[in-house]
Scaffold this motif. Structure first.
Motif, short mmCIF file in Angstrom:
data_model
loop_
_atom_site.label_atom_id
_atom_site.label_comp_id
_atom_site.label_asym_id
_atom_site.label_seq_id
_atom_site.Cartn_x
_atom_site.Cartn_y
_atom_site.Cartn_z
N THR A 25 5.57 12.27 -7.44
CA THR A 25 6.89 12.12 -6.84
C THR A 25 6.85 11.30 -5.56
O THR A 25 7.71 10.46 -5.33
CB THR A 25 7.50 13.50 -6.53
N ASN A 26 5.83 11.54 -4.71
CA ASN A 26 5.82 10.87 -3.41
C ASN A 26 4.58 10.01 -3.14
O ASN A 26 4.59 9.19 -2.24
CB ASN A 26 5.99 11.90 -2.28
N ALA A 27 3.52 10.14 -3.92
CA ALA A 27 2.30 9.37 -3.67
C ALA A 27 2.51 7.86 -3.78
O ALA A 27 2.02 7.11 -2.92
CB ALA A 27 1.17 9.83 -4.60
N PRO A 28 3.25 7.36 -4.78
CA PRO A 28 3.48 5.90 -4.84
C PRO A 28 4.21 5.37 -3.60
O PRO A 28 3.89 4.28 -3.11
CB PRO A 28 4.31 5.71 -6.11
N THR A 29 5.15 6.15 -3.08
CA THR A 29 5.88 5.74 -1.88
C THR A 29 4.94 5.71 -0.68
O THR A 29 5.00 4.80 0.14
CB THR A 29 7.06 6.69 -1.61
N LEU A 30 4.05 6.71 -0.57
CA LEU A 30 3.07 6.72 0.52
C LEU A 30 2.13 5.54 0.40
O LEU A 30 1.83 4.87 1.39
CB LEU A 30 2.29 8.03 0.55
N GLN A 31 1.67 5.24 -0.81
CA GLN A 31 0.77 4.09 -0.98
C GLN A 31 1.48 2.79 -0.59
O GLN A 31 0.88 1.93 0.06
CB GLN A 31 0.26 4.01 -2.42
#
Length: 136
Positions: A25-31
């Motif tokens: 849910t949020n890892a791609p946004t953090l990357q």
């Protein structure tokens, strides 16, 4: 969408305050957020894992990305990492390249109900072990 993280640049160090989960849910946004710092002189990436309860394979890719793609292979530090998260990092071979620090915890005490709700709504990672094998 709840990113469940905060990224702060402090000189040559990136501080990443993680929420309760780092997953698809949020890892791609953090990357994507970390990619903005590629080419900069990042010497240290600090993951504040005080609240982190779940780290999926997507989250592991973010840690690997930080180690391999930011700066000149910066020092990776996990602060207040739960034993379960540490064991996962150790099992996949990342723990040896991470420094783990314990500082006064700001971890929130959660009720059993909220943990049950968390487990019902998040990725579950299972590992098999041989009979008699011990874990750290």
């Amino acid at each position: 969408m709840n990113n469940d993280f905060k990224v702060t640049l402090n000189g040559t160090a990136l501080l990443i305050e993680l929420g309760s989960s780092l997953n698809t849910t949020n890892a791609p946004t953090l990357q994507d957020e970390l990619a903005k710092f590629m080419g900069e002189a990042i010497e240290k990436v600090v993951f504040d894992a005080s609240e982190l309860l779940s780290l999926s394979s997507s989250g592991l890719r973010v840690v690997y990305f930080a180690k391999q793609r930011l700066g000149n292979k910066p020092e990776i530090v996990f602060v207040n990492c739960a034993k379960e998260i540490y064991n996962t990092l150790k099992m996949i071979g990342l723990a040896s390249s991470i420094k783990f620090l314990k500082v006064e915890s700001k971890r929130v005490v959660r009720s059993k109900e909220s943990l049950d709700e968390f487990a019902a709504n998040n990725d579950v990672v299972c590992y098999s072990m041989k009979m008699g094998q011990d874990y750290d």
